[in-house]
Design a protein around this motif. Sequence first.
Motif, short mmCIF file in Angstrom:
data_model
loop_
_atom_site.label_atom_id
_atom_site.label_comp_id
_atom_site.label_asym_id
_atom_site.label_seq_id
_atom_site.Cartn_x
_atom_site.Cartn_y
_atom_site.Cartn_z
N SER A 163 7.27 10.12 13.54
CA SER A 163 6.87 10.62 14.74
C SER A 163 6.33 12.42 14.57
N PRO A 164 5.53 12.46 13.76
CA PRO A 164 5.25 13.70 13.61
C PRO A 164 4.44 14.39 14.55
N PHE A 165 4.50 15.81 14.51
CA PHE A 165 3.96 16.66 15.75
C PHE A 165 2.51 16.15 15.80
N ASP A 166 1.65 15.87 15.00
CA ASP A 166 0.06 15.93 15.07
C ASP A 166 -0.16 14.88 13.87
N ALA A 167 0.19 13.61 13.94
CA ALA A 167 -0.14 12.53 13.24
C ALA A 167 -1.76 12.43 12.66
N ASN A 168 -2.66 12.83 13.78
CA ASN A 168 -4.02 12.36 13.48
C ASN A 168 -4.74 13.57 13.05
N ARG A 169 -3.77 14.97 12.83
CA ARG A 169 -4.15 16.09 12.31
C ARG A 169 -5.43 16.69 13.26
N VAL A 170 -5.45 16.86 14.78
CA VAL A 170 -6.17 17.04 15.49
C VAL A 170 -5.99 18.88 15.79
N ILE A 201 0.79 -1.28 0.10
CA ILE A 201 -0.08 0.06 -0.03
C ILE A 201 0.86 1.33 0.08
N LEU A 202 0.59 2.15 -0.91
CA LEU A 202 1.28 3.45 -1.24
C LEU A 202 2.65 3.12 -1.30
N ARG A 203 3.28 2.08 -1.97
CA ARG A 203 4.68 1.75 -2.37
C ARG A 203 5.14 1.83 -3.85
N GLY A 204 4.02 2.12 -4.61
CA GLY A 204 4.21 2.36 -6.11
C GLY A 204 4.26 3.87 -6.77
N PHE A 205 4.33 3.93 -8.02
CA PHE A 205 4.15 5.29 -8.56
C PHE A 205 2.54 5.33 -8.49
N LYS A 206 2.17 6.93 -8.32
CA LYS A 206 0.82 7.16 -8.22
C LYS A 206 0.51 8.28 -9.37
N GLY A 207 1.41 8.70 -10.17
CA GLY A 207 1.14 9.72 -11.36
C GLY A 207 1.49 11.17 -11.07
N GLY A 208 1.71 11.49 -9.90
CA GLY A 208 2.20 12.87 -9.74
C GLY A 208 3.58 13.25 -10.53
N LEU A 253 -1.80 11.53 8.17
CA LEU A 253 -0.67 10.75 8.27
C LEU A 253 -0.68 9.47 8.55
N VAL A 254 -1.88 8.98 9.08
CA VAL A 254 -2.06 7.51 9.29
C VAL A 254 -3.16 6.95 8.32
N VAL A 255 -2.67 6.01 7.58
CA VAL A 255 -3.47 5.34 6.56
C VAL A 255 -3.60 4.06 6.59
N LYS A 256 -4.80 3.69 6.53
CA LYS A 256 -5.31 2.28 6.69
C LYS A 256 -4.45 1.09 5.95
N GLY A 257 -3.84 0.26 6.61
CA GLY A 257 -3.03 -0.73 5.96
C GLY A 257 -1.62 -0.46 5.56
N ALA A 258 -1.43 0.62 5.64
CA ALA A 258 -0.07 1.24 5.36
C ALA A 258 1.06 0.79 6.41
N ASN A 259 2.17 0.65 5.88
CA ASN A 259 3.23 0.26 6.99
C ASN A 259 4.32 1.27 6.88
N GLY A 260 4.75 1.72 8.07
CA GLY A 260 6.05 2.66 7.99
C GLY A 260 5.71 3.86 7.55
N ASP A 261 6.85 4.32 6.64
CA ASP A 261 6.76 5.81 5.98
C ASP A 261 5.79 5.89 5.11
N ALA A 262 5.21 4.63 4.20
CA ALA A 262 4.26 5.04 3.55
C ALA A 262 2.80 5.67 3.98
N ASN A 263 2.88 5.70 5.22
CA ASN A 263 1.64 6.49 5.94
C ASN A 263 2.04 7.90 5.79
N LEU A 264 3.33 8.20 5.63
CA LEU A 264 3.43 9.81 5.53
C LEU A 264 3.26 10.34 4.17
#
Length: 557
Positions: free
Chosen positions: A393-400, A71-78, A428-439
């Motif tokens: 470990s971002p300052f506000d991972a859940n954007r609250v 998840i989120l480990r491949g090219f997405k077109g940007g 910055l927290v994505v369901k199913g993503a691992n590690g830095d893919a969340n970011l």
Amino acid sequence: MNKLIVFAIILLTLSCKEHKKEAEVKLVEPSTEHTPFIWEAANLYFLLTDRFNNGDTSNDINFDRTRETGILRGFKGGDIKGITQKVKEGYFSDLGINAIWMTPIVEQIHGGTDEGTGVSYGFHGYWAKDWTKIDPNFGTKDDLHELVKEAHARGIRIVLDAVINHTGPVTEKDPVWPDEWVRTDKQCTYDNYENTVSCTLVANLPDIRTESNDNVDLPPQLVEKWKSEGRYEQELEELDAFFERTGHPRAPRFYIMKWLTDYITEFGVDGYRADTVKHTEEYVWQEFKTECDYAFAEYKKNNPDKIIDNNDFYLVGEVYNYGISSGQFFDFGDNKVNYFDPASFHSLINFEFKWNSKELDYEPLFKKYTEVLHGDLKDFGTLNYLSSHDDGSPFDANRVKPYETANKLLLSPGTSQVYYGDESARQLVVKGANGDANLRSLMNWDSIAKNGRTKEVLNHWQTLGKFRERHPSIGAGMHQMITQQPYVFYRSFSKDNYKDLVVVGMNLEKGKKTLSVSRVFEDGVLLHDAYSNQDVMVENGKVIITSPYDIVLLEKK
């Protein structure tokens, strides 16, 4: 005799009052001159080229990069066209951004590799296969020329990302480079200087022998590639000219420096963010800066009509885990290295800022940073961030708390780094993503267009960002608290004939509020509150503002 003493005391008292009045009122008279661009005060936007905006769907798949990925480990077109599109639309200008840092755009490995989180491709740009060519997934030379032109036309600088430390991983499509180019046997343990510098970062990430001064031939895979693309002779001719001019040995690091500085000479980019700095000998960065400065001067000489100012080339280093409290030194345990040097880095990324922002309220945070930046780090700078592409470990991972994030990042002394989506509360927290893919999720353009809360958050970031852009005193000036309750402070900055002065109030009462400004502005001065967009006159050393907000941004009208 007594009368003389009394007379002397009166004169002394009057003199002290006069000096006090002068110190409080005549701080800095704001200038009406054009606002200069200052890297120490810049509002820099950091984006993953592949994840920001897809401006050209025809280049989304290249080199048969079609394997199923994590998840989120491949090219997405940007791509570069997508960035240019947003530049033209005014997205960055509306956000007060005056510099854009893009992840590396050089051609990436063609294959995928599994790092333990599913197959990954080099969408992030840090897995170079060929430094001399832009990866077609990101775009073309024409695309980069257009981006630089359109950005410069709006006063926005372009910063690329320089990787000298390693090649991309080895895959079935991407053979390892020759032994005289890379080491693959010793993995870093990070417990001392040598085990951080002379080793591979992680398994299957071949480490460039940056310490070597031996003459080496080109890797055969590059020779074969260039011949098939019909540009081998041209590349060889350019390399011969580079080594003849510089006198450098044909050592691995100098090949890469030549390839990276070509992007300065040809496109006129304004800076580089240097990757994995502490994993390479410090003299390498001094050599790199020399070549960057030469290339930048050559570009300006050859393109006098495209020069936007007289700033030097910007070089900011990623010394992982460097913090501002360390001053100019980074401690390896057995060796302390000063990376702040006019001969190498003017600025380092500040990994400490997120922790300071969690631990400190506004005043102690602002005070700490102004003291260090005008003390131990005087004439240097830091790049502050609260989230990034590889900090788990971002300052506000859940954007609250997106408003506090904006306040602390954009109003703190130092250069601010807005990570794409900070301004729109991109998750910055994505369901199913691992590690830095969340970011590294896709930019949330749909939320910006349709979600009311997202629009409100974005508006706050835009207002603070544009205020910061107009006033170098925010990032590069001196900070001084005026009153603790309500919390009001000023920033002052001067350079040559330019002078800047602002007053900011935070955590204020909503509705009617009174701010003391007598230490900064005289009675009768007309001010503008950039947050509520209203004018106010200084009377009796105070301004009275009625607005539904708890923040005031005062600038001279």
